[in-house]
Scaffold this motif. Structure first.
Motif, PDB file in Angstrom:
ATOM      1  N   TYR A 121      14.880  -3.374   1.640  1.00  0.00           N
ATOM      2  CA  TYR A 121      13.478  -3.703   1.841  1.00  0.00           C
ATOM      3  C   TYR A 121      13.045  -4.996   1.154  1.00  0.00           C
ATOM      4  O   TYR A 121      11.895  -5.396   1.265  1.00  0.00           O
ATOM      5  N   LYS A 122      13.944  -5.623   0.399  1.00  0.00           N
ATOM      6  CA  LYS A 122      13.647  -6.861  -0.332  1.00  0.00           C
ATOM      7  C   LYS A 122      12.479  -6.680  -1.298  1.00  0.00           C
ATOM      8  O   LYS A 122      11.634  -7.550  -1.469  1.00  0.00           O
ATOM      9  N   ILE A 123      12.461  -5.517  -1.944  1.00  0.00           N
ATOM     10  CA  ILE A 123      11.394  -5.165  -2.890  1.00  0.00           C
ATOM     11  C   ILE A 123      11.962  -5.097  -4.303  1.00  0.00           C
ATOM     12  O   ILE A 123      13.011  -4.483  -4.525  1.00  0.00           O
ATOM     13  N   ARG A 124      11.265  -5.718  -5.260  1.00  0.00           N
ATOM     14  CA  ARG A 124      11.656  -5.665  -6.669  1.00  0.00           C
ATOM     15  C   ARG A 124      11.013  -4.441  -7.318  1.00  0.00           C
ATOM     16  O   ARG A 124       9.889  -4.071  -6.987  1.00  0.00           O
ATOM     17  N   PHE A 129       5.888  -7.366  -2.052  1.00  0.00           N
ATOM     18  CA  PHE A 129       7.335  -7.133  -2.215  1.00  0.00           C
ATOM     19  C   PHE A 129       7.722  -6.732  -3.640  1.00  0.00           C
ATOM     20  O   PHE A 129       8.826  -7.001  -4.095  1.00  0.00           O
ATOM     21  N   THR A 130       6.809  -6.072  -4.348  1.00  0.00           N
ATOM     22  CA  THR A 130       7.082  -5.575  -5.696  1.00  0.00           C
ATOM     23  C   THR A 130       6.516  -4.171  -5.827  1.00  0.00           C
ATOM     24  O   THR A 130       5.383  -3.915  -5.438  1.00  0.00           O
ATOM     25  N   GLY A 180       0.799  -1.219   0.000  1.00  0.00           N
ATOM     26  CA  GLY A 180       0.000   0.000   0.000  1.00  0.00           C
ATOM     27  C   GLY A 180       0.831   1.268   0.000  1.00  0.00           C
ATOM     28  O   GLY A 180       0.287   2.360  -0.163  1.00  0.00           O
ATOM     29  N   THR A 181       2.151   1.141   0.164  1.00  0.00           N
ATOM     30  CA  THR A 181       3.011   2.329   0.089  1.00  0.00           C
ATOM     31  C   THR A 181       2.953   2.886  -1.325  1.00  0.00           C
ATOM     32  O   THR A 181       3.103   2.155  -2.301  1.00  0.00           O
ATOM     33  N   GLN A 182       2.711   4.184  -1.438  1.00  0.00           N
ATOM     34  CA  GLN A 182       2.581   4.870  -2.729  1.00  0.00           C
ATOM     35  C   GLN A 182       3.891   5.574  -3.077  1.00  0.00           C
ATOM     36  O   GLN A 182       4.524   6.174  -2.207  1.00  0.00           O
ATOM     37  N   ILE A 183       4.261   5.522  -4.349  1.00  0.00           N
ATOM     38  CA  ILE A 183       5.432   6.218  -4.872  1.00  0.00           C
ATOM     39  C   ILE A 183       4.962   7.111  -6.005  1.00  0.00           C
ATOM     40  O   ILE A 183       4.284   6.652  -6.916  1.00  0.00           O
TER      41      ILE A 183
END
Length: 113
Positions: A106-109, A42-43, A20-23
């Motif tokens: 953050y282990k995010i792709r 995680f993406t 839900g984090t917005q960029i």
């Protein structure tokens, strides 16, 4: 010898980037939206305006907003890489890869749509 940048160690100054984090990525002046996305599973899927890559060599602003109830808003400036596949964020002591920070801290792709 291993060099680790401070930004890689501390990330983006946000303890976590939950679903839900917005960029939001805009032109440096903030007048033109370039891309936006949301973190899920995680993406980070960034939806790019006009193309499936960021415009190369463009100065940008990035806003990160985590979801409620403990909402955090963080802003950064940077420049897109020439190949349009990353953003080099300015941390005052140098520039650091947004893709690398997402992955290592953050282990995010990072994906583009």
């Amino acid at each position: 010898m291993v060099f680790i940048t401070l930004a890689t160690l501390i990330g983006l100054g946000v303890p976590s980037l939950p679903d839900g984090t917005q960029i939001l990525i805009t032109s440096k002046e903030g007048a033109t939206s370039i891309a936006r996305g949301e973190i899920q599973d995680f993406t980070l899927n960034l939806k790019i305006n006009n193309k499936n890559m960021l415009p190369g060599g463009t100065e940008v602003k990035m806003l990160i907003v985590t979801p409620q109830p403990n909402q955090i808003k963080k802003g950064f400036e940077g420049i897109t890489t020439n190949d349009g596949k990353d953003i080099l964020l300015d941390f005052g002591t140098g520039r650091n890869s947004f893709r690398k920070i997402l992955s290592e801290n953050y282990k995010i792709r990072l994906k583009f749509e």
